[in-house]
Design a protein around this motif. Structure first.
Motif, PDB file in Angstrom:
ATOM      1  N   PRO A 128       0.829  -1.211   0.000  1.00 19.78           N
ATOM      2  CA  PRO A 128       0.000   0.000   0.000  1.00 19.78           C
ATOM      3  C   PRO A 128       0.866   1.264   0.000  1.00 19.78           C
ATOM      4  O   PRO A 128       1.950   1.279   0.580  1.00 19.78           O
ATOM      5  CB  PRO A 128      -0.776  -0.085   1.324  1.00 19.78           C
ATOM      6  N   LEU A 133      -4.536   3.012  -1.527  1.00 17.88           N
ATOM      7  CA  LEU A 133      -4.910   2.749  -0.140  1.00 17.88           C
ATOM      8  C   LEU A 133      -5.878   1.588  -0.007  1.00 17.88           C
ATOM      9  O   LEU A 133      -6.594   1.480   0.982  1.00 17.88           O
ATOM     10  CB  LEU A 133      -5.532   4.013   0.471  1.00 17.88           C
ATOM     11  N   ARG A 134      -5.907   0.695  -1.005  1.00 20.57           N
ATOM     12  CA  ARG A 134      -6.824  -0.446  -0.888  1.00 20.57           C
ATOM     13  C   ARG A 134      -6.494  -1.266   0.362  1.00 20.57           C
ATOM     14  O   ARG A 134      -5.331  -1.417   0.748  1.00 20.57           O
ATOM     15  CB  ARG A 134      -6.687  -1.332  -2.129  1.00 20.57           C
ATOM     16  N   ALA A 135      -7.525  -1.825   0.979  1.00 22.23           N
ATOM     17  CA  ALA A 135      -7.346  -2.660   2.165  1.00 22.23           C
ATOM     18  C   ALA A 135      -6.531  -3.900   1.794  1.00 22.23           C
ATOM     19  O   ALA A 135      -6.509  -4.323   0.639  1.00 22.23           O
ATOM     20  CB  ALA A 135      -8.700  -3.082   2.721  1.00 22.23           C
ATOM     21  N   ASP A 136      -5.870  -4.475   2.798  1.00 22.30           N
ATOM     22  CA  ASP A 136      -5.021  -5.651   2.565  1.00 22.30           C
ATOM     23  C   ASP A 136      -5.750  -6.719   1.763  1.00 22.30           C
ATOM     24  O   ASP A 136      -5.249  -7.243   0.774  1.00 22.30           O
ATOM     25  CB  ASP A 136      -4.579  -6.245   3.909  1.00 22.30           C
ATOM     26  N   GLN A 138      -8.380  -6.500  -0.020  1.00 23.79           N
ATOM     27  CA  GLN A 138      -8.796  -6.029  -1.338  1.00 23.79           C
ATOM     28  C   GLN A 138      -7.670  -6.221  -2.347  1.00 23.79           C
ATOM     29  O   GLN A 138      -7.888  -6.678  -3.468  1.00 23.79           O
ATOM     30  CB  GLN A 138      -9.171  -4.540  -1.230  1.00 23.79           C
TER      31      GLN A 138
END
Lengths: 612, 612
Positions: A128, A133-136, A138
């Motif tokens: 990231p 900033l995608r979630a882990d 995702q």
């Protein structure tokens, strides 16, 4: 000196060996008289702590000072310091038992192709940044979708935690284990996923670790089912579960703990991490799987005896307390009915009974004997369950025991000589199922009993003790217990009851399918007893009819093979689901002719029939 | 007598009220000086046990004999018997606090149509017989398929147990609750399924029980978030979770216990059985949902601050320890990013921001202020999160506190008179967010400070204490604490920092979307502070720009409304998933112009701007 102490009966579990001793005999002494080896390093001084046993029932002296000093667990006693005041049941834990019961963890059957439910994907993902900033999770599902064409829709919480931590620990280069549309685990890049297959028997548990990519077996381990402490047979255990507060939980936890230990042994033996265990498959009879899953069992002990759940189950392994990949599932094969369980379905898979091209019978002899009939031309599969009782497992037989060291497993009479073979060639201490069949066949051939199984008091092999007719198989001076090992009239009657039940089941199953005996082409024997059985001797006593056109096959532990096949293959699980749904369960008690077949089935064959 | 004891600072939680007292003051006395009512029935004799508090940090005397006699729980002390030796943080449990903090559990927003995920089916099934030996669950799934056209493929183990027992108890006439292809519960025929919607705030938790068939609200309940004992704001709690062994578990269990109590209160109030609770929906900011689910949080406290999981979660309610229908799920709405959580998604749902037909801003002010911009013509939705700090919640303000009784919530100056209104009209003891804004607006209008917010020492409202300029809002003789309640220069500076952050967020969000301020047509304020805020005063101090063509709307607790809508509707959940995926998160720190906007945003409007 006049001996005034009364005689008591001591029943040793799990080997199923009974012995009569005087009151106030120590447990260690009683075990020695039963021919059972209990570990003892200090010469019965109560100091080594090696002879631990559990008193399941019966009265004893209070724990001695030595026992208290050693720090025993709840219910444990030292065999050397425990004096028996009444009839008692004693559980000897495997750790206290010299020599192991024979565990059947192999089979001659081949494994099926590898088509695992869990697949592996090696990923390389960018970390990231402030502009990404995608979630882990995702990032991981996006990568699976775009570069591996896998649509993941589910990750449960413990798995999400594990995967997120592992991904970051390995700088976003790692492997995920995917089952359908769900991530079930993660491991360093290239780590193969493995699975555990379990045959959860009433007496024995066999477990196997397999590589899910190659199908290779990495390790195997066996253990006794610890529920044996709550009852030797299924019905006793179900009664404990039904009547005792928290009984089901107690039985479930006992077997889950053993499964957990088996898995730990397997992973250690194979040198792999528990996080690699990405799938499991368990088979067992309906009572065993219900108890394992803590399903309701009340309806299993009351007529009409139905399962709470018969369909295949996929539950998270962590729900039964095993240490695996965090999201891994355990697959429980479907059962056919209250008495025809997932183990039987596994057996059908292993011997391909749903794919045979001729009329075939499959038989698994136990306390309940399950029989399957496949008639491929008619597209018919049917099954019955016969209440054959535990005689073939050594229970209800005076000198009976399971196939542990010292059990007589084969008997023959040559001229004036009685020959016996024992498990591990140990001094004879009792008689297991195959030995009982052999002994009866030998005596029948010698003409020592009539068609009803009644021993002829005038026959040279027959003696009478306290008014009971019996045959001495091993005399006291050659036995490991210092006493005669015998087959009594009462033992023979028990075997004939079992035989009657099996014969009635076979007759009714064929009638129900409207199949003539001569149409049967193959008879497959699965299970431990079926593997060690001498087929000729079984035919001699008429345990099965002589189907004129049939050949016999003994396949060993087919249930375990079926469990492994289902572990390795999605297609096999679908096949299991289909065959369980299609197999017709024939309830014997609804047939008015049952009693007649039962009575006829108890008779020994006459000379003509047995030689035909 | 010369007082030699040093002064210490005592910080009372959860109301967020600080007070300075002499060393060795009792907690009860300190609370009285802070104007806080602690329950005490025995006159501080340590015998009634009603004044229990928890010492979060700081040194005290050892527990007294009376305290030991009363049997306090771990960490608990009696406020009347505890003497403070150092600066301390004290948690006053709701049960010990006289008067309740204002909980906002209502909203003016309408609810959406009812389209629940869980459906009910009344069944009448024939009991098993010897000729119909289908398993319990098989009978139920067969009936659902043939008579209700519902294909059920899954029933988990605890649910199978419950359904099997309930079916037999009611002679096979009963109701099942079905979610998709899974049975999640059972109840007597006709029993309506209900659901719980929860707005899990950092400070407050609001919970609602709704009838899933009619959408009717059956009960509502509020509680303080017990995690407040581990830190007032999100960052402190995340640090506890990150640094303390088992920290995440600790925080998760605290909030789960409160949710469990809330659910018990709701079902009792509504007079229903917990087995009827067939669905739940929870919203909260990203930290709150991560902590609730025990997801990894390390990456939330380190740049670039990303969520472990951002997608919607459906997990079994029992995994977070609530007593419901055995197979019920809890749905957690998706989040947009590390700082834009499911509560914000719920707000968007509640105010229909994904369906507006004109340019709209949605603002939820808190420690982090989330701002959403919808530009329907361009199909654009974007959000920012501004680190506005906790000033509006009363922290970092000398006399600040939350909106508990006695908090000054409105201030106005009329001629020579300063008017204050307090929550519950209690004697003033501190200042909450809306009071701070009002006070600043009044002073700005009076010309008591310059554009940088610096108080004019010569202005009649301004006094100087120990070199610090301040304004007395309530004099000692009229306050509940016996001391002046003031707004100091330092307090004003804190508010200006918050204002700067919010203004910078608004400017950058519009720039990023290339939207002119005049295009904005509506500004929606959600959340507690936004509801009680005097908009005119907020504009006077320039907390927001005066968008020329925009109208303002204050909608109250929109997050709770969104949670209820998602509880009641499958379509709403799909909408939430889509809008969370489509909303662009704008990371302020990647904009080089941020610092300039921030500095400009701190300035107070000049006469022209504020009147425009």
């Amino acid at each position: 000196v006049i001996e005034t102490r009364p005689v008591i009966e001591v029943d040793f579990q799990p080997v199923g060996k009974r012995v009569h001793v005087r009151q106030d005999t120590s447990v260690l002494q009683a075990a020695i008289e039963a021919g059972l080896g209990i570990t003892s390093a200090c010469g019965a001084h109560g100091s080594c702590g090696k002879c631990r046993v559990v008193i399941l029932s019966g009265e004893t002296n209070l724990p001695t000072a030595n026992e208290k000093r050693i720090g025993l667990q709840d219910g444990e006693r030292l065999a050397c310091h425990t004096l028996l005041r009444s009839d008692a049941r004693i559980f000897i834990p495997p750790s206290s038992l010299l020599g192991q019961q024979r565990l059947q963890t192999d089979s001659s059957l081949a494994q099926s192709p590898v088509d695992p439910v869990v697949r592996s994907f090696d990923l390389e993902i960018s970390a990231p940044t402030l502009t990404d900033l995608r979630a882990d999770l995702q990032r991981i599902t996006d990568e699976l979708r775009s570069n591996h064409n896998v649509a993941v829709g589910m990750v449960d919480i413990p798995t999400a935690c594990h995967v997120s931590r592992l991904a970051r620990h390995h700088n976003w280069r790692f492997r995920v284990f995917v089952r359908g549309d769900e991530i079930v685990g993660a491991a360093p890049t290239g780590t193969p996923p493995v699975g555990m297959a379990v045959d959860l028997g009433t007496t024995k548990i066999a477990a196997y670790l397999l590589d899910l990519e190659t199908g290779r077996e990495l390790a195997a381990a066996g253990a006794l089912n610890p529920q044996i402490a709550y009852g030797e047979d299924v019905i006793s255990r179900l009664n404990v579960a039904d009547r005792q507060e928290d009984g089901t939980r107690l039985l479930a936890h006992a077997v889950r703990e053993t499964l957990s230990e088996l898995l730990a042994n397997l992973t250690e033996a194979a040198g792999i991490d528990s996080g690699q265990v990405a799938d499991c498959c368990i088979v067992g009879n309906t009572a065993m799987t219900h108890l394992l899953l803590e399903l309701p069992i009340r309806q299993l002990v009351r007529t009409p005896y139905v399962a709470a759940v018969s369909s295949a189950q996929d539950i998270k392994v962590r729900q039964i307390g095993l240490q695996t990949a965090p999201g891994a599932y355990v697959h429980i094969l479907p059962c056919i009915g209250g008495f025809v369980g997932a183990d039987h379905v596994a057996m059908i898979l292993a011997v391909d009974m749903d794919r045979v091209d001729q009329v075939t019978l499959g038989i698994d002899i136990g306390t309940n004997t399950e029989i399957l009939l496949a008639h491929p031309e008619r597209g018919f599969m049917g099954s019955v369950s016969c209440a054959s009782g535990p005689a073939f497992e050594g229970a209800h037989i005076a000198n009976g025991m399971r196939a542990a060291p010292g059990a007589i497993e084969a008997v023959s009479i040559v001229g004036p000589h009685m020959h016996v073979d024992t498990v591990d060639d140990a001094p004879p201490i009792g008689l297991c199922g195959s030995g009982v069949v052999d002994a009866m066949a030998a005596l029948h051939k010698e003409g020592a009993m009539n068609r009803s199984g009644r021993l002829d008091a005038d026959h040279p092999w027959v003696t009478t003790q306290s008014g009971v007719r019996e045959v001495i198989l091993t005399a006291a001076d050659k036995s490991g217990t210092g006493r005669d090992i015998t087959l009594s009239q009462e033992d023979i009657n028990q075997i004939l009851l079992a035989k009657g039940a099996i014969r009635a089941g076979l007759e009714i199953l064929l009638k129900a399918a409207q199949i003539e005996p001569d149409a049967v082409r193959e008879i497959i024997f699965a299970g431990a007893f079926g593997s060690f059985l001498n087929i000729n001797n079984a035919l001699t006593i008429g345990l099965f009819p002589r189907y004129r056109n049939a050949i016999f096959r003994q396949v060993g532990n087919a249930a375990a093979v079926g469990a492994k096949q289902a572990l390795l293959s999605h297609a096999v699980r679908l096949r299991a689901r289909q065959l369980a749904a299609e197999t017709k369960y024939v309830e014997l008690s609804t047939f008015p002719t049952f009693n007649r077949y039962f009575a006829l089935g108890m008779l020994l064959p006459d000379e003509n029939e047995s030689q035909r």
